[in-house]
Design a protein around this motif. Structure first.
Motif, PDB file in Angstrom:
ATOM      1  N   SER A 144       7.171   2.715   4.985  1.00 18.49           N
ATOM      2  CA  SER A 144       7.261   4.162   4.751  1.00 18.49           C
ATOM      3  C   SER A 144       8.102   4.459   3.514  1.00 18.49           C
TER       4      SER A 144
ATOM      5  N   ASP B 201       9.254  10.215   6.553  1.00 16.74           N
ATOM      6  CA  ASP B 201       9.020   9.512   7.817  1.00 16.74           C
ATOM      7  C   ASP B 201       9.927   8.299   7.988  1.00 16.74           C
TER       8      ASP B 201
ATOM      9  N   CYS C 259       0.650   4.344  12.025  1.00 15.65           N
ATOM     10  CA  CYS C 259       1.013   5.573  11.301  1.00 15.65           C
ATOM     11  C   CYS C 259       1.630   6.516  12.325  1.00 15.65           C
TER      12      CYS C 259
ATOM     13  N   CYS D 162      10.270   5.638  11.235  1.00 17.80           N
ATOM     14  CA  CYS D 162       9.699   4.305  11.073  1.00 17.80           C
ATOM     15  C   CYS D 162      10.764   3.215  11.169  1.00 17.80           C
TER      16      CYS D 162
ATOM     17  N   LEU E  44       4.255  -0.505   9.226  1.00 19.67           N
ATOM     18  CA  LEU E  44       4.450   0.916   9.484  1.00 19.67           C
ATOM     19  C   LEU E  44       4.216   1.703   8.198  1.00 19.67           C
TER      20      LEU E  44
ATOM     21  N   ASP F 225       8.553  -2.099   7.697  1.00 20.00           N
ATOM     22  CA  ASP F 225       8.491  -0.660   7.462  1.00 20.00           C
ATOM     23  C   ASP F 225       8.143  -0.398   6.005  1.00 20.00           C
TER      24      ASP F 225
END
Length: 353
Positions: free
Chosen positions: A246, A222, A184, A226, A216, A244
């Protein structure tokens, strides 16, 4: 003291605060099993408690509606005629609601504002002990005999949410048969973020084992960070080592994905508390904040990695957009090897290279 029949809890935000309130909900329901217990929360965090078996009703506040929305909420709440209001936010909005509802009893959290101000502003520590926010919430109800049951944080997740998450992970090619490690790497405030290149270096080292994948976690805001971390690690270890997530999952879907991980490495942010609620091993990297504020990991195996002894720390209880001293030593001086040593203390992670 009479038993309250209708109880209302006020806590609008944020992610971590709502999750840290779940032990209060559990012990409150246990103490008053026949009472109606309701909760006021901002709309964007409502999913965290929507399926909580200790609550009867959730009132979702849409902050985009401003004061008119708050007045409408006040009218709806007054009609419920609550015996007891528990204000664990103590903000302008929550004060307005509790003053206007005319409940028979009102209890309000102590934010320890004097101690916090002295520690942040003058580096004088007047905290008598380091107490979790989860315990402070329960402390608000000590006159009613509430005590922490030490079962930690919790999230109630539906079977449908779990199935949707498993399907998403499968479609992304995530193999749950190997070792999954969650990162994170973002936070709402920049000073709470360990440098991006350190997460990249850590990911390269942790993924040296061919059976290890990294996930991630983060929100839509974000994504840029990421994506950069994922690209940098995958360019060294090969495509597919890092995925990823995010902006791809809801909060509860992120919780399900974290449940598949053996370890979560995180900044001091709301996702850290989700990892704790899922009882994952947690490595939490703290920069401008300290344990006295109460937001450290609760109810799971964890290590807080921090740079003690700095003259300027803490500089804030929630984080800032930039380091007031311009050196950012609290994060820059935490090395990858410091985090790896902490990982070794709570996990059987294979030899790191």
């Amino acid at each position: 003291m009479s038993t309250p029949q209708k109880i209302l809890i006020l806590r609008f935000s944020s992610m971590g605060d709502i999750i840290l309130a779940t032990p209060l909900l559990r012990v409150l329901h246990s103490r008053f099993p026949s009472s109606k217990i309701d909760f006021v929360v901002r709309k964007e965090y409502a999913e965290l408690i929507r399926n909580n078996k200790n609550l009867n009703q959730i009132f979702e506040f849409d902050a985009t509606n401003g004061f008119s929305g708050l007045r409408k909420l006040k009218t709806n709440l007054r009609a419920e005629h609550y015996d007891l209001v528990i204000d664990i936010h103590n903000s302008l909005r929550s004060r307005y609601l509790r003053w206007m509802m005319k409940a028979r009893e009102v209890v309000v959290i102590s934010k320890r504002l004097f101690a916090r101000t002295m520690l942040v502003g003058y580096k004088k520590n007047f905290y008598r002990s380091t107490i979790s926010i989860a315990d402070r919430y329960i402390e608000t109800m000590q006159a009613y005999g509430l005590k922490n049951d030490d079962k930690g944080l919790e999230l109630s997740i539906s079977d449908r949410t779990r199935l949707n998450t498993f399907s998403t992970l499968k479609n992304l090619g995530i193999q749950q048969s190997g070792t999954l490690i969650g990162f994170c790497p973002a936070a709402k405030h920049a000073t709470k973020c360990w440098p991006q290149e350190r997460f990249t270096e850590l990911g390269v080292k942790l993924s040296a084992d061919a059976n290890t994948q990294i996930l991630l976690f983060g929100g839509p805001d974000d994504k840029e960070k990421c994506m950069a971390i994922a690209h940098a690690i995958n360019s060294v270890r090969g495509e597919g080592v890092v995925t990823d997530l995010s902006g791809e999952l809801s909060l509860l879907e992120s919780a399900v994905a974290m449940e598949a991980c053996s370890l979560i490495v995180t900044n001091d942010t709301g996702l850290m508390h989700i990892a704790c609620a899922m009882k994952k091993k947690v490595i939490a990297i703290f920069g401008p904040t300290v344990g006295e504020f109460g937001f450290f990991p609760v109810g799971t195996d964890s290590v807080v990695v921090e740079r003690n002894g700095l003259y300027c720390r803490p500089c804030s209880h929630i984080g800032l957009n930039m380091c007031p001293e311009r050196h950012f030593r609290c994060m820059n001086e935490i090395q990858v090897e410091d985090v790896i040593r902490s990982i070794r203390t709570i996990t059987t992670q294979p030899e790191l290279h």
